[in-house]
Design an enzyme around this catalytic site. Sequence first.
Site, short mmCIF file in Angstrom:
data_model
loop_
_atom_site.label_atom_id
_atom_site.label_comp_id
_atom_site.label_asym_id
_atom_site.label_seq_id
_atom_site.Cartn_x
_atom_site.Cartn_y
_atom_site.Cartn_z
N ALA A 284 1.22 -0.84 -0.04
CA ALA A 284 -0.12 0.14 0.07
C ALA A 284 0.81 1.36 -0.06
O ALA A 284 1.95 1.69 0.64
CB ALA A 284 -0.44 -0.10 1.33
N LYS B 44 12.08 6.45 21.15
CA LYS B 44 12.81 5.28 21.26
C LYS B 44 13.42 5.48 22.86
O LYS B 44 13.05 4.15 22.81
CB LYS B 44 13.69 5.66 20.52
CG LYS B 44 13.63 5.90 18.23
CD LYS B 44 14.53 6.16 17.83
CE LYS B 44 14.28 6.08 16.68
NZ LYS B 44 15.45 6.65 15.63
P1 NAP Z 1 9.04 7.45 3.43
O1 NAP Z 1 10.36 7.19 3.38
O2 NAP Z 1 8.31 8.63 3.82
O3 NAP Z 1 7.43 6.27 3.32
C1 NAP Z 1 6.48 6.15 3.65
C2 NAP Z 1 5.43 5.17 2.75
O4 NAP Z 1 4.28 5.52 3.35
C3 NAP Z 1 5.63 5.89 1.39
O5 NAP Z 1 5.54 4.46 0.72
C4 NAP Z 1 4.00 6.42 1.59
O6 NAP Z 1 3.46 6.61 0.10
C5 NAP Z 1 3.33 5.36 2.28
N1 NAP Z 1 2.24 6.31 2.86
C6 NAP Z 1 2.20 7.40 3.73
N2 NAP Z 1 1.10 7.93 3.75
C7 NAP Z 1 0.53 7.43 3.43
C8 NAP Z 1 -1.36 6.57 2.76
N3 NAP Z 1 -2.32 7.90 3.72
N4 NAP Z 1 -1.94 5.73 2.73
C9 NAP Z 1 -0.47 4.80 1.99
N5 NAP Z 1 0.29 4.80 1.68
C10 NAP Z 1 0.82 5.93 2.71
O7 NAP Z 1 8.85 6.51 4.87
P2 NAP Z 1 10.39 5.59 5.63
O8 NAP Z 1 11.48 6.55 5.92
O9 NAP Z 1 9.68 4.54 5.14
O10 NAP Z 1 10.10 5.93 7.33
C11 NAP Z 1 9.20 5.00 7.37
C12 NAP Z 1 8.72 4.35 9.06
O11 NAP Z 1 9.76 3.57 9.35
C13 NAP Z 1 8.66 5.60 9.71
O12 NAP Z 1 8.16 5.39 11.32
C14 NAP Z 1 9.50 5.79 10.18
O13 NAP Z 1 9.86 6.36 11.93
C15 NAP Z 1 10.34 5.10 10.12
N6 NAP Z 1 11.78 4.20 10.55
C16 NAP Z 1 12.60 4.77 9.40
C17 NAP Z 1 14.03 4.99 9.47
C18 NAP Z 1 14.67 5.54 8.17
O14 NAP Z 1 15.42 5.46 8.40
N7 NAP Z 1 14.44 5.82 6.79
C19 NAP Z 1 14.32 4.16 9.86
C20 NAP Z 1 13.33 3.22 11.49
C21 NAP Z 1 12.71 3.55 11.11
P3 NAP Z 1 4.00 7.00 -1.38
O15 NAP Z 1 5.40 6.45 -1.61
O16 NAP Z 1 3.49 7.04 -2.14
O17 NAP Z 1 4.02 9.16 -0.59
N1 HSE Z 2 15.48 9.36 11.78
C1 HSE Z 2 15.55 8.30 12.64
C2 HSE Z 2 16.76 8.60 12.74
C3 HSE Z 2 15.66 6.72 11.15
O1 HSE Z 2 17.48 9.53 11.85
O2 HSE Z 2 17.74 7.56 13.22
C4 HSE Z 2 15.66 5.67 12.16
O3 HSE Z 2 14.81 5.60 13.21
#
Ligand code: NAP
Ligand code: HSE
Length: 439
Positions: A46, A208
Amino acid sequence: MSDVPTINIGLCGFGTVGQGVWKHLTANRAELEARVGVKLNLARVAVRDARKRRTVKIPRRCLTEDPLAIATDPSIQIVCELMGGTTLARRVTLAALRQGKIVVSANKALICEHGPEIIAAAQKHGGHFFFEASVAGGIPIIKVLREGLVANRFPRIYGILNGTCNYILTQMDEQEAPYAGVLAEAKRLGYAEADESLDVDGWDTAHKACVLAWLAHGAWVRTDQMIVEGISRISPADFKNAATLGFGIKLLAIITRDFAKNELCVRVHPTLLPGANVIAKVNGVFNAISVTGDVVGTTLYSGRGAGQDATASAVISDIADAAALLKHGKGAHLIGEATTMVPRTCRLAPPESIRCRYYLRLTVKDQPGVLARVASVMAKHRVSIASVLQGPADRPDAASLVLTTHESNERAMQGTLRQLKNLASMLEEPLLLRIGDFD
Ligand code: NAP
Ligand code: HSE
């Protein structure tokens, strides 16, 4: 091998983390399936916008713009919530758990804000909630606390839990790079949250810390019950001052428990760490966590704390645990499940229980008597000065005063700070940092 069961997985979110999970699970599928003994089928994905171009290509038929449809799809056994946010993510998580599914989450904000409700839903409906990726990226710190160190009580856990902030601080320190440019680079590299203020203002680290405090102490500590300070006021001059004094600067989460008083303290703030502390040397996107257990002593964990690959590693580890649980039944994995946590009670520590040395940077009028007035305010609050550095400030007729204190407590320092702000000779908001003397 026709008797090998197939497990269907749905990814809600296909951004940085979701695409990483697809890419690495697909690349390592054969080995992973051999290890777990099931077939892992990435069945549905999704997203918000199905027409968006993505680096990782997937069959169009897998895509939907309705994550709730995945959460409630009877053919999906494992739902990975990788969207972020706390509104739709909460609905999706609860909907899946209410159907008795396993939810894998990387969403620390969601756990911090709605953890008790999520765990209760899992318990009530026979679902399971796994969240290894929610803290410290690729470091398996959740397993460490729940499994590896289960014999212990934890008087102290501290460390770097935000890759974005550590990346920014490192670049500012080593390259003297401007803050805004480094933050933009951290976003480009996929480290930062969609709302980057969660990173730089300390809230992501606080989320965290909430998860770790819950695992270690069974208590849910809200972010408004913690000291939470971010990195946006740290300047290149602070790194130079800290280095002169023998310190590095890191954004730390610090979770301490005084078992004799039954008090818990959770705080997040930039901290001056002595150069000899290993964590002071952990740079870039890396996280590092020191966990002290009453049985094991102090243990240390380090690795990439953010970004696509490290986070995918943690999510896939939860998918493997979830698949093993589905294959072997509930009993085999009880120790790894949040639903076994029994809430415990402890008091939150009062501010004066925080005792440490402090670093104070003041930008003052370059006039006679100013240092004496500063010293007199500190003396009034019984804060003892350990060292003074004076140098030019980056504005005319001003001086930068950097003081360190002997051990004091938070109440005295906050009183000092309030009074210093009101001095006529004070030209900018003072910066107060805490010194982390962890042995
Ligand atoms: P991201 O790149 O912004 O991706 C978010 C995804 O969710 C996108 O594919 C987006 O769709 C989708 N989305 C958002 N709103 C939506 C909605 N209303 N309906 C359907 N799909 C929706 O975020 P991310 O960095 O992957 O992070 C995702 C989660 O992992 C977050 O909770 C973040 O805190 C956690 N996290 C991230 C990291 C990191 O290093 N990035 C590390 C640990 C944890 P579209 O692509 O179509 O916009
Ligand atoms: N934004 C977060 C960070 C992603 O920079 O640590 C990992 O949780």
